[in-house]
Design a protein around this motif. Structure first.
Motif, PDB file in Angstrom:
ATOM      1  N   LEU A 262       0.805  -1.225   0.000  1.00  0.00           N
ATOM      2  CA  LEU A 262       0.000   0.000   0.000  1.00  0.00           C
ATOM      3  C   LEU A 262       0.842   1.283   0.000  1.00  0.00           C
ATOM      4  CD1 LEU A 262      -3.004  -0.879   2.345  1.00  0.00           C
ATOM      5  CD2 LEU A 262      -2.989  -0.681  -0.149  1.00  0.00           C
ATOM      6  N   PRO A 263       1.958   1.358   0.761  1.00  0.00           N
ATOM      7  CA  PRO A 263       2.751   2.593   0.738  1.00  0.00           C
ATOM      8  C   PRO A 263       3.418   2.857  -0.618  1.00  0.00           C
ATOM      9  CG  PRO A 263       3.274   1.281   2.679  1.00  0.00           C
ATOM     10  CD  PRO A 263       2.482   0.406   1.759  1.00  0.00           C
ATOM     11  N   LEU A 264       3.453   1.851  -1.482  1.00  0.00           N
ATOM     12  CA  LEU A 264       4.148   1.972  -2.765  1.00  0.00           C
ATOM     13  C   LEU A 264       3.199   2.272  -3.925  1.00  0.00           C
ATOM     14  CD1 LEU A 264       6.413  -1.195  -2.323  1.00  0.00           C
ATOM     15  CD2 LEU A 264       6.992   1.177  -1.752  1.00  0.00           C
ATOM     16  N   ILE A 265       1.888   2.320  -3.633  1.00  0.00           N
ATOM     17  CA  ILE A 265       0.888   2.517  -4.679  1.00  0.00           C
ATOM     18  C   ILE A 265       0.460   3.985  -4.703  1.00  0.00           C
ATOM     19  CG2 ILE A 265      -1.378   1.833  -5.527  1.00  0.00           C
ATOM     20  CD1 ILE A 265      -1.072  -0.766  -3.962  1.00  0.00           C
ATOM     21  N   GLU A 266       0.382   4.555  -5.894  1.00  0.00           N
ATOM     22  CA  GLU A 266       0.031   5.971  -6.022  1.00  0.00           C
ATOM     23  C   GLU A 266      -1.373   6.253  -5.498  1.00  0.00           C
ATOM     24  OE1 GLU A 266      -0.221   9.449  -9.484  1.00  0.00           O
ATOM     25  OE2 GLU A 266       0.742   7.518  -9.904  1.00  0.00           O
ATOM     26  N   ASP A 267      -2.350   5.400  -5.839  1.00  0.00           N
ATOM     27  CA  ASP A 267      -3.727   5.586  -5.374  1.00  0.00           C
ATOM     28  C   ASP A 267      -4.242   4.253  -4.837  1.00  0.00           C
ATOM     29  OD1 ASP A 267      -6.403   6.095  -4.918  1.00  0.00           O
ATOM     30  OD2 ASP A 267      -6.674   7.281  -6.737  1.00  0.00           O
ATOM     31  N   PRO A 268      -3.984   3.942  -3.560  1.00  0.00           N
ATOM     32  CA  PRO A 268      -4.377   2.642  -3.004  1.00  0.00           C
ATOM     33  C   PRO A 268      -5.879   2.358  -3.096  1.00  0.00           C
ATOM     34  CG  PRO A 268      -2.886   3.792  -1.514  1.00  0.00           C
ATOM     35  CD  PRO A 268      -3.280   4.779  -2.580  1.00  0.00           C
ATOM     36  N   ILE A 269      -6.698   3.364  -2.887  1.00  0.00           N
ATOM     37  CA  ILE A 269      -8.143   3.127  -2.894  1.00  0.00           C
ATOM     38  C   ILE A 269      -8.629   2.773  -4.292  1.00  0.00           C
ATOM     39  CG2 ILE A 269     -10.390   4.258  -2.572  1.00  0.00           C
ATOM     40  CD1 ILE A 269      -9.195   5.665  -0.147  1.00  0.00           C
ATOM     41  N   GLU A 270      -8.082   3.415  -5.303  1.00  0.00           N
ATOM     42  CA  GLU A 270      -8.444   3.065  -6.681  1.00  0.00           C
ATOM     43  C   GLU A 270      -8.117   1.601  -6.969  1.00  0.00           C
ATOM     44  OE1 GLU A 270      -7.357   4.289 -11.316  1.00  0.00           O
ATOM     45  OE2 GLU A 270      -6.490   5.402  -9.643  1.00  0.00           O
ATOM     46  N   GLU A 271      -6.963   1.146  -6.509  1.00  0.00           N
ATOM     47  CA  GLU A 271      -6.572  -0.245  -6.741  1.00  0.00           C
ATOM     48  C   GLU A 271      -7.455  -1.202  -5.942  1.00  0.00           C
ATOM     49  OE1 GLU A 271      -4.667  -1.168  -9.039  1.00  0.00           O
ATOM     50  OE2 GLU A 271      -3.858   0.809  -9.570  1.00  0.00           O
ATOM     51  N   LEU A 272      -7.815  -0.832  -4.731  1.00  0.00           N
ATOM     52  CA  LEU A 272      -8.703  -1.675  -3.934  1.00  0.00           C
ATOM     53  C   LEU A 272     -10.081  -1.799  -4.588  1.00  0.00           C
ATOM     54  CD1 LEU A 272      -7.709  -0.441  -0.368  1.00  0.00           C
ATOM     55  CD2 LEU A 272      -7.455  -2.783  -1.236  1.00  0.00           C
ATOM     56  N   GLU A 273     -10.543  -0.720  -5.186  1.00  0.00           N
ATOM     57  CA  GLU A 273     -11.827  -0.760  -5.891  1.00  0.00           C
ATOM     58  C   GLU A 273     -11.773  -1.712  -7.083  1.00  0.00           C
ATOM     59  OE1 GLU A 273     -15.113   0.970  -5.658  1.00  0.00           O
ATOM     60  OE2 GLU A 273     -14.316   0.581  -3.650  1.00  0.00           O
ATOM     61  N   LYS A 274     -10.643  -1.759  -7.774  1.00  0.00           N
ATOM     62  CA  LYS A 274     -10.491  -2.689  -8.906  1.00  0.00           C
ATOM     63  C   LYS A 274     -10.539  -4.134  -8.419  1.00  0.00           C
ATOM     64  CE  LYS A 274      -7.674   0.428 -11.758  1.00  0.00           C
ATOM     65  NZ  LYS A 274      -6.328   0.652 -12.360  1.00  0.00           N
ATOM     66  N   ILE A 275      -9.894  -4.401  -7.295  1.00  0.00           N
ATOM     67  CA  ILE A 275      -9.919  -5.749  -6.732  1.00  0.00           C
ATOM     68  C   ILE A 275     -11.338  -6.103  -6.284  1.00  0.00           C
ATOM     69  CG2 ILE A 275      -9.081  -7.198  -4.837  1.00  0.00           C
ATOM     70  CD1 ILE A 275      -6.455  -5.573  -4.971  1.00  0.00           C
ATOM     71  N   LYS A 276     -12.028  -5.136  -5.709  1.00  0.00           N
ATOM     72  CA  LYS A 276     -13.409  -5.353  -5.249  1.00  0.00           C
ATOM     73  C   LYS A 276     -14.306  -5.814  -6.394  1.00  0.00           C
ATOM     74  CE  LYS A 276     -17.143  -2.854  -2.862  1.00  0.00           C
ATOM     75  NZ  LYS A 276     -17.521  -1.535  -2.283  1.00  0.00           N
ATOM     76  N   LYS A 277     -14.136  -5.212  -7.553  1.00  0.00           N
ATOM     77  CA  LYS A 277     -14.949  -5.577  -8.720  1.00  0.00           C
ATOM     78  C   LYS A 277     -14.549  -6.932  -9.284  1.00  0.00           C
ATOM     79  CE  LYS A 277     -15.795  -0.778 -10.114  1.00  0.00           C
ATOM     80  NZ  LYS A 277     -15.533   0.261 -11.164  1.00  0.00           N
ATOM     81  N   ALA A 278     -13.259  -7.260  -9.192  1.00  0.00           N
ATOM     82  CA  ALA A 278     -12.751  -8.477  -9.821  1.00  0.00           C
ATOM     83  C   ALA A 278     -12.885  -9.715  -8.937  1.00  0.00           C
ATOM     84  CB  ALA A 278     -11.284  -8.282 -10.219  1.00  0.00           C
ATOM     85  N   ASP A 279     -12.722  -9.547  -7.616  1.00  0.00           N
ATOM     86  CA  ASP A 279     -12.708 -10.707  -6.707  1.00  0.00           C
ATOM     87  C   ASP A 279     -13.153 -10.242  -5.327  1.00  0.00           C
ATOM     88  OD1 ASP A 279     -12.200 -12.898  -5.101  1.00  0.00           O
ATOM     89  OD2 ASP A 279     -10.284 -13.375  -6.036  1.00  0.00           O
ATOM     90  N   LYS A 280     -14.460 -10.267  -5.108  1.00  0.00           N
ATOM     91  CA  LYS A 280     -15.021  -9.739  -3.862  1.00  0.00           C
ATOM     92  C   LYS A 280     -14.568 -10.555  -2.649  1.00  0.00           C
ATOM     93  CE  LYS A 280     -17.930  -6.934  -1.663  1.00  0.00           C
ATOM     94  NZ  LYS A 280     -18.145  -7.570  -0.350  1.00  0.00           N
ATOM     95  N   TYR A 281     -14.416 -11.847  -2.799  1.00  0.00           N
ATOM     96  CA  TYR A 281     -13.976 -12.680  -1.672  1.00  0.00           C
ATOM     97  C   TYR A 281     -12.594 -12.259  -1.210  1.00  0.00           C
ATOM     98  CZ  TYR A 281     -12.695 -16.870   0.997  1.00  0.00           C
ATOM     99  OH  TYR A 281     -12.281 -17.727   1.982  1.00  0.00           O
ATOM    100  N   PHE A 282     -11.663 -12.119  -2.144  1.00  0.00           N
ATOM    101  CA  PHE A 282     -10.310 -11.712  -1.781  1.00  0.00           C
ATOM    102  C   PHE A 282     -10.319 -10.287  -1.237  1.00  0.00           C
ATOM    103  CE2 PHE A 282      -6.037 -10.055  -2.940  1.00  0.00           C
ATOM    104  CZ  PHE A 282      -5.279 -10.918  -2.169  1.00  0.00           C
ATOM    105  N   PHE A 283     -11.099  -9.413  -1.848  1.00  0.00           N
ATOM    106  CA  PHE A 283     -11.206  -8.023  -1.376  1.00  0.00           C
ATOM    107  C   PHE A 283     -11.641  -7.971   0.086  1.00  0.00           C
ATOM    108  CE2 PHE A 283     -14.074  -4.460  -0.476  1.00  0.00           C
ATOM    109  CZ  PHE A 283     -13.236  -3.376  -0.690  1.00  0.00           C
TER     110      PHE A 283
END
Length: 274
Positions: free
Chosen positions: A187-208
């Motif tokens: 997370l400290p290395l990602i420019e926009d952590p929340i944007e990336e978390l939202e992508k994971i949420k759409k792709a794999d809700k269980y893992f999210f």
């Protein structure tokens, strides 16, 4: 390499699992390629980027540096360079078969042999070499980046690459684990952590959901349940709190609270079989 590792982490976190082992996403038969082996726009990958100190390197040396095998490979590589024609050399990383005394080991300690199996160097032409690394398994978010630093700074260090560049490093995996308890590491290395978390949420809700639960344990005081008893989790917590910027921390805490799925079971300790 640093940017490529981050991109691989994000892309595979969105990928459908071949199967799950508890909350761990398991991907089978994958190859990850690195073309910017030394520096990129994010700088050089360091142990600190995965929350490790220099003592991690000594640990990896004990497990994977098979001096005799590598010494022979160095000699064969020098001969290959003199011949100046296509060929490859390799060395084993089997410097241990089990990590602990089987009579004393933790019930969760690995007895499956080394994760890193071997390394192969291929002479492509007078100016280029390719490196292939073969794995039984890895944990992608925290354990694997330390392996990359170890490969760059230790395993490949005695090989003569004068006048050559590494065209690519290919890491071949029988199995990749992506453990949500370690997502906070990147997370400290990602420019926009929340944007990336939202992508994971759409792709794999269980893992999210598991990423949210584990990350909240580290950075939201009210969810800090259970991990105080476990040294590994507390090290991850300490590292995350030291590296996440204050502004990002506040945004992440708000996001995690809004998206937290709640708890149905008690804290589950990490399965350390990587």
């Amino acid at each position: 390499m640093k940017a490529e590792w981050i991109n691989h982490c994000l892309a595979l976190s969105r990928r459908k699992a071949d199967f799950y082992s508890g909350c761990r996403k398991i991907l089978r038969v994958r190859t990850l390629t690195f073309e910017d082996w030394y520096d990129d726009e994010h700088g050089a990958l360091r142990l600190e980027d995965a929350g490790y100190t220099k003592s991690k390197m000594k640990y990896l040396e004990r497990g994977y540096l098979h001096e005799e095998s590598r010494a022979v490979a160095v000699q064969l590589w020098d001969r290959r360079r003199q011949q100046a024609k296509y060929g490859s050399v390799g060395f084993t990383c089997y410097n241990h078969f089990i990590k602990n005394d089987p009579e004393k080991k933790s019930k969760r300690a690995s007895v499956m042999g080394p994760c890193v199996q071997s390394v192969t160097l291929t002479w492509l032409n007078k100016t280029e070499v390719a490196v292939d690394v073969f794995y039984r398994t890895t944990e992608l978010l925290k354990k694997f980046p330390a392996d990359l630093v170890f490969l760059r700074d230790v395993l490949l260090e005695p090989f003569n690459f004068d006048g050559m560049e590494i065209r690519e490093v290919n890491c071949h995996f029988a199995n990749i684990t992506i453990h949500p308890m370690y997502f906070v590491t990147i997370l400290p290395l990602i420019e926009d952590p929340i944007e990336e978390l939202e992508k994971i949420k759409k792709a794999d809700k269980y893992f999210f959901d598991w990423v949210v639960k584990w990350t909240a344990r580290y950075i939201c005081p009210e969810y800090h349940r259970g991990i105080a008893k476990f040294a590994q989790a507390m090290r991850v917590h300490k590292d995350a709190m030291s590296r996440i910027k204050a502004d990002d921390l506040a945004r992440l805490q708000s996001y995690l609270r809004d998206n937290h799925p709640g708890y149905r079971n008690d804290y589950e300790e990490e399965d350390d079989d990587e």
